[in-house]
Write a protein that holds these residues in place. Structure first.
Motif, PDB file in Angstrom:
ATOM      1  N   GLN A  82       3.446  -5.386  -3.206  1.00 26.95           N
ATOM      2  CA  GLN A  82       2.128  -5.981  -2.996  1.00 26.95           C
ATOM      3  C   GLN A  82       1.066  -4.892  -3.184  1.00 26.95           C
ATOM      4  O   GLN A  82       0.194  -4.695  -2.340  1.00 26.95           O
ATOM      5  CB  GLN A  82       2.030  -6.604  -1.600  1.00 26.95           C
ATOM      6  N   ILE A  83       1.115  -4.212  -4.314  1.00 25.88           N
ATOM      7  CA  ILE A  83       0.294  -3.029  -4.512  1.00 25.88           C
ATOM      8  C   ILE A  83      -1.203  -3.352  -4.552  1.00 25.88           C
ATOM      9  O   ILE A  83      -2.019  -2.562  -4.069  1.00 25.88           O
ATOM     10  CB  ILE A  83       0.741  -2.247  -5.767  1.00 25.88           C
ATOM     11  N   ASP A  84      -1.593  -4.492  -5.085  1.00 30.29           N
ATOM     12  CA  ASP A  84      -3.012  -4.851  -5.102  1.00 30.29           C
ATOM     13  C   ASP A  84      -3.553  -4.977  -3.681  1.00 30.29           C
ATOM     14  O   ASP A  84      -4.650  -4.499  -3.369  1.00 30.29           O
ATOM     15  CB  ASP A  84      -3.230  -6.157  -5.865  1.00 30.29           C
ATOM     16  N   PHE A  85      -2.770  -5.619  -2.831  1.00 29.81           N
ATOM     17  CA  PHE A  85      -3.188  -5.748  -1.434  1.00 29.81           C
ATOM     18  C   PHE A  85      -3.201  -4.386  -0.746  1.00 29.81           C
ATOM     19  O   PHE A  85      -4.113  -4.087   0.044  1.00 29.81           O
ATOM     20  CB  PHE A  85      -2.265  -6.709  -0.687  1.00 29.81           C
ATOM     21  N   LEU A  86      -2.215  -3.551  -1.047  1.00 26.29           N
ATOM     22  CA  LEU A  86      -2.166  -2.218  -0.440  1.00 26.29           C
ATOM     23  C   LEU A  86      -3.398  -1.396  -0.796  1.00 26.29           C
ATOM     24  O   LEU A  86      -3.956  -0.705   0.067  1.00 26.29           O
ATOM     25  CB  LEU A  86      -0.910  -1.471  -0.911  1.00 26.29           C
ATOM     26  N   VAL A  87      -3.818  -1.446  -2.034  1.00 27.53           N
ATOM     27  CA  VAL A  87      -5.007  -0.705  -2.452  1.00 27.53           C
ATOM     28  C   VAL A  87      -6.225  -1.175  -1.664  1.00 27.53           C
ATOM     29  O   VAL A  87      -7.019  -0.360  -1.173  1.00 27.53           O
ATOM     30  CB  VAL A  87      -5.237  -0.845  -3.971  1.00 27.53           C
ATOM     31  N   GLU A  88      -6.368  -2.473  -1.509  1.00 28.36           N
ATOM     32  CA  GLU A  88      -7.514  -2.992  -0.750  1.00 28.36           C
ATOM     33  C   GLU A  88      -7.415  -2.608   0.721  1.00 28.36           C
ATOM     34  O   GLU A  88      -8.404  -2.192   1.338  1.00 28.36           O
ATOM     35  CB  GLU A  88      -7.600  -4.512  -0.888  1.00 28.36           C
ATOM     36  N   LEU A  89      -6.223  -2.736   1.288  1.00 29.25           N
ATOM     37  CA  LEU A  89      -6.022  -2.390   2.694  1.00 29.25           C
ATOM     38  C   LEU A  89      -6.345  -0.923   2.959  1.00 29.25           C
ATOM     39  O   LEU A  89      -7.063  -0.585   3.913  1.00 29.25           O
ATOM     40  CB  LEU A  89      -4.570  -2.693   3.094  1.00 29.25           C
TER      41      LEU A  89
END
Length: 242
Positions: A82-89
């Motif tokens: 879930q790398i897109d979410f990780l970047v935002e988080l």
């Protein structure tokens, strides 16, 4: 707005990075490790959805316990799925001054696009990586996890190149990873890296076996006993655990 699919949350983690950590276990994992104690995290369609701000608001309720070294650790499942979410988080975590850590098997790592550019961005937002070396031998790694380990070792090599701090973890499984030759090969690989702050041996246990049964899965390590204290000490000595 990106939402992450979350398996579970823990308020007071003390072994998943420095200090006291708020632990976020993301849902979904491509690996099928025979000793996995969180087989219920495999399914990408399960879990609860959260925004980054919702998770960080929950985490910051415990900020007074973190001290100078604590923060959040994202584990799984496999968080890099879930790398897109990780970047935002982690972008929002850094805006709040929160220490960030990822606990990963490294399996999704690739230098192909679009993954690699996202990973480069994520590295700038991550204070520490906890990376599992499941098995140093590629054939044995595939038997153990269902996947090879070439890209996992490439991940570690890349983190070394950019000098991103890493803790390496190795699960000691009797008859599988508890082998002096494999342990020595693992240490030899670690010696090629320049960013490893700590090496940890995690003794095998079967506490997650009941989850396999609940999911209707065959637990193929049934009857395997945890390594004894002498074998644990032997592995720590070979791997030069700190």
């Amino acid at each position: 707005m990106i939402k992450g699919r979350v398996h579970s949350l823990e308020s007071f983690g003390s072994v998943d990075g420095p200090g006291i950590r708020y632990l976020i276990f993301l849902q979904g994992c491509p690996m099928r490790c025979r000793y996995c104690h969180n087989a219920d995290t495999w399914d990408f369609k399960k879990g609860d959805e959260y925004t980054a701000d919702e998770l960080l608001d929950k985490a910051e309720r415990y900020r007074s316990y973190w001290g100078d070294r604590g923060g959040i650790t994202v584990s799984g499942g496999e968080p890099l799925m879930q790398i897109d979410f990780l970047v935002e988080l982690f972008t929002k975590a850094k805006q709040r001054g929160i220490n960030t850590c990822i606990d990963t098997s490294g399996q999704p790592f690739s230098k192909k696009e679009p993954f690699f550019s996202k990973f480069e961005q994520l590295c700038k937002l991550t204070d520490l990586f906890l990376v599992d070396i499941k098995h140093i031998d590629p054939d044995e790694h595939k038997k153990l996890t269902g996947h090879g380990n070439k890209n996992i070792l490439e991940l570690l090599e890349y983190l070394s190149q950019i000098e991103k701090p890493v803790w390496i973890r190795h699960v000691l499984v009797p008859g599988i990873t508890d082998n002096d030759e494999y342990l020595t090969r693992t240490r030899s690989f670690i010696d090629t890296l320049k960013n490893v702050e700590r090496v940890e041996v995690l003794p095998y246990h079967s506490m997650g076996e009941y989850k396999w049964q609940e999911l209707g899965l065959e637990y193929t390590l049934k009857g395997t006993a945890p390594p004894d204290s002498d074998r644990i000490a032997n592995a720590k000595a070979i791997l030069k655990c700190s």
